[in-house]
Design a protein around this motif. Structure first.
Motif, PDB file in Angstrom:
ATOM      1  N   GLY A  91       0.785  -1.219   0.000  1.00  0.00           N
ATOM      2  CA  GLY A  91       0.000   0.000   0.000  1.00  0.00           C
ATOM      3  C   GLY A  91       0.820   1.273   0.000  1.00  0.00           C
ATOM      4  O   GLY A  91       0.315   2.342  -0.342  1.00  0.00           O
ATOM      5  N   GLU A  92       2.089   1.190   0.399  1.00  0.00           N
ATOM      6  CA  GLU A  92       2.955   2.369   0.414  1.00  0.00           C
ATOM      7  C   GLU A  92       3.163   2.894  -1.002  1.00  0.00           C
ATOM      8  O   GLU A  92       3.629   2.161  -1.876  1.00  0.00           O
ATOM      9  N   PRO A  93       2.845   4.167  -1.268  1.00  0.00           N
ATOM     10  CA  PRO A  93       2.985   4.706  -2.631  1.00  0.00           C
ATOM     11  C   PRO A  93       4.403   4.634  -3.181  1.00  0.00           C
ATOM     12  O   PRO A  93       4.590   4.554  -4.397  1.00  0.00           O
ATOM     13  N   ALA A  94       5.419   4.678  -2.298  1.00  0.00           N
ATOM     14  CA  ALA A  94       6.802   4.715  -2.761  1.00  0.00           C
ATOM     15  C   ALA A  94       7.462   3.343  -2.765  1.00  0.00           C
ATOM     16  O   ALA A  94       8.675   3.247  -2.933  1.00  0.00           O
ATOM     17  N   SER A  95       6.689   2.270  -2.611  1.00  0.00           N
ATOM     18  CA  SER A  95       7.259   0.925  -2.580  1.00  0.00           C
ATOM     19  C   SER A  95       6.904   0.145  -3.834  1.00  0.00           C
ATOM     20  O   SER A  95       5.798   0.265  -4.363  1.00  0.00           O
ATOM     21  N   ALA A  96       7.876  -0.635  -4.319  1.00  0.00           N
ATOM     22  CA  ALA A  96       7.625  -1.446  -5.519  1.00  0.00           C
ATOM     23  C   ALA A  96       8.339  -2.793  -5.461  1.00  0.00           C
ATOM     24  O   ALA A  96       8.320  -3.538  -6.432  1.00  0.00           O
ATOM     25  N   LYS A  97       8.945  -3.137  -4.320  1.00  0.00           N
ATOM     26  CA  LYS A  97       9.776  -4.336  -4.279  1.00  0.00           C
ATOM     27  C   LYS A  97       8.974  -5.624  -4.443  1.00  0.00           C
ATOM     28  O   LYS A  97       9.408  -6.548  -5.154  1.00  0.00           O
ATOM     29  N   ASP A  98       7.814  -5.698  -3.804  1.00  0.00           N
ATOM     30  CA  ASP A  98       7.022  -6.928  -3.925  1.00  0.00           C
ATOM     31  C   ASP A  98       6.415  -7.061  -5.311  1.00  0.00           C
ATOM     32  O   ASP A  98       6.282  -8.167  -5.844  1.00  0.00           O
ATOM     33  N   VAL A 109       8.905 -16.463  -4.996  1.00  0.00           N
ATOM     34  CA  VAL A 109       7.926 -16.186  -3.935  1.00  0.00           C
ATOM     35  C   VAL A 109       7.064 -17.422  -3.689  1.00  0.00           C
ATOM     36  O   VAL A 109       6.812 -17.808  -2.535  1.00  0.00           O
ATOM     37  N   LEU A 110       6.617 -18.062  -4.761  1.00  0.00           N
ATOM     38  CA  LEU A 110       5.779 -19.269  -4.610  1.00  0.00           C
ATOM     39  C   LEU A 110       6.546 -20.404  -3.950  1.00  0.00           C
ATOM     40  O   LEU A 110       5.983 -21.152  -3.132  1.00  0.00           O
ATOM     41  N   ASP A 111       7.852 -20.546  -4.266  1.00  0.00           N
ATOM     42  CA  ASP A 111       8.662 -21.592  -3.634  1.00  0.00           C
ATOM     43  C   ASP A 111       8.679 -21.410  -2.118  1.00  0.00           C
ATOM     44  O   ASP A 111       8.524 -22.377  -1.356  1.00  0.00           O
ATOM     45  N   GLY A 112       8.874 -20.171  -1.667  1.00  0.00           N
ATOM     46  CA  GLY A 112       8.891 -19.917  -0.231  1.00  0.00           C
ATOM     47  C   GLY A 112       7.551 -20.186   0.416  1.00  0.00           C
ATOM     48  O   GLY A 112       7.474 -20.718   1.530  1.00  0.00           O
ATOM     49  N   ALA A 113       6.479 -19.824  -0.283  1.00  0.00           N
ATOM     50  CA  ALA A 113       5.136 -20.062   0.256  1.00  0.00           C
ATOM     51  C   ALA A 113       4.826 -21.556   0.309  1.00  0.00           C
ATOM     52  O   ALA A 113       4.242 -22.047   1.292  1.00  0.00           O
ATOM     53  N   ILE A 125      -2.743 -21.628   0.156  1.00  0.00           N
ATOM     54  CA  ILE A 125      -1.918 -20.430   0.097  1.00  0.00           C
ATOM     55  C   ILE A 125      -2.752 -19.337  -0.546  1.00  0.00           C
ATOM     56  O   ILE A 125      -3.359 -19.555  -1.598  1.00  0.00           O
ATOM     57  N   VAL A 126      -2.784 -18.168   0.070  1.00  0.00           N
ATOM     58  CA  VAL A 126      -3.507 -17.021  -0.480  1.00  0.00           C
ATOM     59  C   VAL A 126      -2.495 -15.899  -0.713  1.00  0.00           C
ATOM     60  O   VAL A 126      -1.649 -15.633   0.151  1.00  0.00           O
ATOM     61  N   VAL A 127      -2.571 -15.267  -1.876  1.00  0.00           N
ATOM     62  CA  VAL A 127      -1.694 -14.140  -2.185  1.00  0.00           C
ATOM     63  C   VAL A 127      -2.561 -12.906  -2.383  1.00  0.00           C
ATOM     64  O   VAL A 127      -3.429 -12.871  -3.254  1.00  0.00           O
ATOM     65  N   GLY A 128      -2.346 -11.882  -1.549  1.00  0.00           N
ATOM     66  CA  GLY A 128      -3.081 -10.631  -1.681  1.00  0.00           C
ATOM     67  C   GLY A 128      -2.328  -9.658  -2.560  1.00  0.00           C
ATOM     68  O   GLY A 128      -1.136  -9.408  -2.352  1.00  0.00           O
ATOM     69  N   VAL A 129      -2.999  -9.118  -3.582  1.00  0.00           N
ATOM     70  CA  VAL A 129      -2.393  -8.151  -4.502  1.00  0.00           C
ATOM     71  C   VAL A 129      -3.327  -6.955  -4.645  1.00  0.00           C
ATOM     72  O   VAL A 129      -4.510  -7.016  -4.303  1.00  0.00           O
ATOM     73  N   THR A 130      -2.786  -5.849  -5.160  1.00  0.00           N
ATOM     74  CA  THR A 130      -3.617  -4.679  -5.434  1.00  0.00           C
ATOM     75  C   THR A 130      -3.473  -4.202  -6.862  1.00  0.00           C
ATOM     76  O   THR A 130      -4.164  -3.281  -7.265  1.00  0.00           O
ATOM     77  N   ASP A 131      -2.565  -4.766  -7.615  1.00  0.00           N
ATOM     78  CA  ASP A 131      -2.287  -4.292  -8.967  1.00  0.00           C
ATOM     79  C   ASP A 131      -2.755  -5.332  -9.975  1.00  0.00           C
ATOM     80  O   ASP A 131      -2.252  -6.446 -10.002  1.00  0.00           O
ATOM     81  N   LEU A 198      -0.416 -17.911   8.728  1.00  0.00           N
ATOM     82  CA  LEU A 198       0.964 -17.434   8.660  1.00  0.00           C
ATOM     83  C   LEU A 198       0.980 -16.309   7.637  1.00  0.00           C
ATOM     84  O   LEU A 198       0.874 -16.534   6.435  1.00  0.00           O
ATOM     85  N   LEU A 199       1.093 -15.076   8.129  1.00  0.00           N
ATOM     86  CA  LEU A 199       1.045 -13.890   7.281  1.00  0.00           C
ATOM     87  C   LEU A 199       2.409 -13.227   7.233  1.00  0.00           C
ATOM     88  O   LEU A 199       2.971 -12.852   8.261  1.00  0.00           O
ATOM     89  N   SER A 200       2.948 -13.077   6.029  1.00  0.00           N
ATOM     90  CA  SER A 200       4.194 -12.340   5.851  1.00  0.00           C
ATOM     91  C   SER A 200       4.222 -11.792   4.434  1.00  0.00           C
ATOM     92  O   SER A 200       3.397 -12.177   3.590  1.00  0.00           O
ATOM     93  N   ASN A 201       5.168 -10.898   4.166  1.00  0.00           N
ATOM     94  CA  ASN A 201       5.138 -10.241   2.862  1.00  0.00           C
ATOM     95  C   ASN A 201       5.922 -11.029   1.823  1.00  0.00           C
ATOM     96  O   ASN A 201       6.644 -11.985   2.137  1.00  0.00           O
ATOM     97  N   ALA A 202       5.768 -10.647   0.563  1.00  0.00           N
ATOM     98  CA  ALA A 202       6.300 -11.422  -0.555  1.00  0.00           C
ATOM     99  C   ALA A 202       7.809 -11.604  -0.468  1.00  0.00           C
ATOM    100  O   ALA A 202       8.341 -12.692  -0.743  1.00  0.00           O
ATOM    101  N   GLU A 203       8.535 -10.542  -0.088  1.00  0.00           N
ATOM    102  CA  GLU A 203      10.002 -10.683  -0.021  1.00  0.00           C
ATOM    103  C   GLU A 203      10.419 -11.702   1.028  1.00  0.00           C
ATOM    104  O   GLU A 203      11.397 -12.426   0.848  1.00  0.00           O
ATOM    105  N   THR A 204       9.688 -11.771   2.135  1.00  0.00           N
ATOM    106  CA  THR A 204      10.025 -12.725   3.181  1.00  0.00           C
ATOM    107  C   THR A 204      10.018 -14.145   2.635  1.00  0.00           C
ATOM    108  O   THR A 204      10.933 -14.943   2.908  1.00  0.00           O
TER     109      THR A 204
END
Length: 498
Positions: A91-98, A109-113, A125-131, A198-204
């Motif tokens: 949601g951060e406007p200045a973030s694009a890493k995930d 990312v899928l391998d880690g999940a 496994i559920v992946v939340g996206v906004t784009d 188990l909730l964590s972000n894509a980079e994790t």
């Protein structure tokens, strides 16, 4: 987002390995570089994550091993299968890493999940996206390529600042309004469909996949002893846009900026709009690590880096963000509904050279009042960001309090969603032959109308932003003297009504 974010690497790439030859790694290309995820027991996965102290990369830096343990224990206690939830909403406007990860290396990312889901015997496994653009299409393609359609679900949520908050994400996945819950609910106890999650972000999850492949010793060959591995940063600068940088921890921040072709300028924002500002001097001494940033009074957070170049008014830039943060709240508690908008108005007054010391005092006092009293951490993060700006740009604060300002325009360098449609072509106007100083307009739309000592409106020539148009129309309709109107003329002293 119409395309995948740009990226660069410092040192040997790990997460972005293989992208020197390809724009995106499909499953075949991914498997030429990375082995399939191992089958580890929960005990072994906890030990693996704990050995290198793997932390979540969404901002809070919570130990991943502790989160795994909590979810596993909750699932066992309740006799149910948990859910793995990947937060790629950003949601951060200045973030694009995930977005960069799921657009370019989605299988990592899928391998880690998958590795996590197997260890937890998760239901799904559920992946939340906004784009809905390139990143989401890449992710859905990867799920099909890996034959994971039956076990991985993608949920698209609104692109809002608060969507990425853990409770808001869980609510959105559950079909509710994606805003933080009014009370603290741990996802590890009750998340997706009320199950331990188990909730964590894509980079994790991408980092976990690399850790599983390299092992603890191999993972430690990059980064520092206390914080091994690499980290993703999103660096935003005028003329260069956003670039996602993979760098080992411990690298000087100044080197990251140099590689991106920018300098520290007037100061550097670290950690996003819930983060803090570093002075140019501090930015020249810190390294890319949690410990170094904390010692400097900032936090690495989700890895957001925005240097503010010369030639723009720092307080005016921050005031724009304050307005955005006030409007982006869940609006379900006093600190968000009333506190943040009031702070934003005072900050705007300070930036405009109005009310001087009174505006500054109002920002500081209101920030102290709302801190720690919100239903979520939004008021705390927002006020931390604003107060750090007052400290780093103290010389500018002094000039604005004195009423003379810094003499620089506001160039809109800090990214604020929606400003690309800022012009409505309409401006508030007053028919002074009718105005009786009732002051109602100042209460209906305080962001646009300031009242003088006698209750009469003080307007600017600025166009009404789209987000305030409805309130501006309501103020004009409710004016008891029919003196307030909206006009397409450039002057704020016109008499026409629309």
């Amino acid at each position: 987002m119409s395309r995948a974010p740009d990226f660069l690497t410092i040192g040997a790439a790990r997460l972005f390995h293989g992208l020197d030859r390809l724009q995106r790694l499909d499953l075949a290309a991914h498997r030429r570089i990375h082995r399939p995820p191992s089958r580890l027991s929960l005990r072994d996965l906890v030990a693996l994550a704990g050995e290198v102290d793997l932390r979540g990369r969404g901002g809070a830096a919570f130990p991943f091993a502790r989160k795994l343990t909590a979810v596993g224990q909750a699932a066992e206690r309740r006799g149910t299968r948990p859910v793995v939830l990947v937060n790629a909403t950003e949601g951060e406007p200045a973030s694009a890493k995930d977005k960069a990860l799921i657009a370019r290396v989605p299988h990592l990312v899928l391998d880690g999940a998958v590795l996590t889901a197997r260890a937890l015997s998760a239901r799904e496994i559920v992946v939340g996206v906004t784009d809905g653009g390139v990143p989401e299409r890449s992710l859905r393609t990867a799920i099909k390529e890996a034959n994971l359609s039956g076990s991985v679900r993608v949920v698209r949520l609104p692109e809002r600042f608060i969507t990425g908050e853990g409770g808001a994400l869980v609510r959105g996945v559950n079909g509710e309004t994606p805003i933080p819950p009014g009370r603290k609910v741990r996802a590890a106890e009750s998340g997706v469909d009320g199950l331990p999650t188990l909730l964590s972000n894509a980079e994790t999850f991408a980092q976990l996949a690399v850790l599983s492949e390299l092992g603890p010793e191999g993972y430690r060959t990059a980064g520092t002893g206390d914080e091994p591995g690499t980290v993703l940063l999103t660096v935003t600068s005028p003329g260069h846009g956003r670039v996602v940088v993979e760098t080992p921890t411990g690298v000087p921040l100044s080197e990251v900026l140099r590689r991106c072709g920018v300098s520290a300028g007037q100061g550097v924002m670290v950690g996003g709009y819930h983060g803090a500002w570093l002075s140019p001097g501090a930015a020249g001494t810190v390294t890319v690590s949690r410990a170094s940033m904390t010692a400097a009074g900032a936090a690495l957070g989700a890895g957001i880096i925005v240097p503010l170049e010369e030639g723009t008014c720092p307080l005016g830039e921050v005031a724009r963000v304050a307005d955005y943060l006030g409007a982006e709240s869940a609006g379900q508690c006093g600190p968000c509904r009333l506190g943040l908008p009031a702070i934003a108005r005072s900050f705007s007054s300070l930036a405009a050279g109005r009310q001087g010391a009174d505006a500054l005092s109002a920002v500081e006092q209101a920030s102290a009042v709302v801190r720690g009293r919100g239903a979520c951490h939004h008021p705390d993060g927002a006020t931390r960001f604003l107060l750090s700006a007052l400290e780093v740009f103290s010389d500018d604060v002094t000039a604005h309090v004195a009423g003379r300002g810094c003499g620089r325009p506001v160039r809109g360098l800090l990214p604020v969603p929606g400003e690309e449609v800022q012009e409505t072509g309409l401006r508030l106007t007053v028919d002074w032959s009718r105005c009786a100083g009732h002051g109602l307009c100042g209460h209906i739309v305080p962001d646009l109308v300031q009242l003088d000592l006698f209750g009469y409106p003080v307007l600017t020539d600025a166009a009404v932003p789209p987000g305030h148009l409805r309130d501006a129309l309501r103020a004009a309709e409710m004016c008891p003297a029919l003196a307030l109107g909206l006009s397409r003329t450039p002057s704020a002293a016109g008499h026409g009504r629309t």
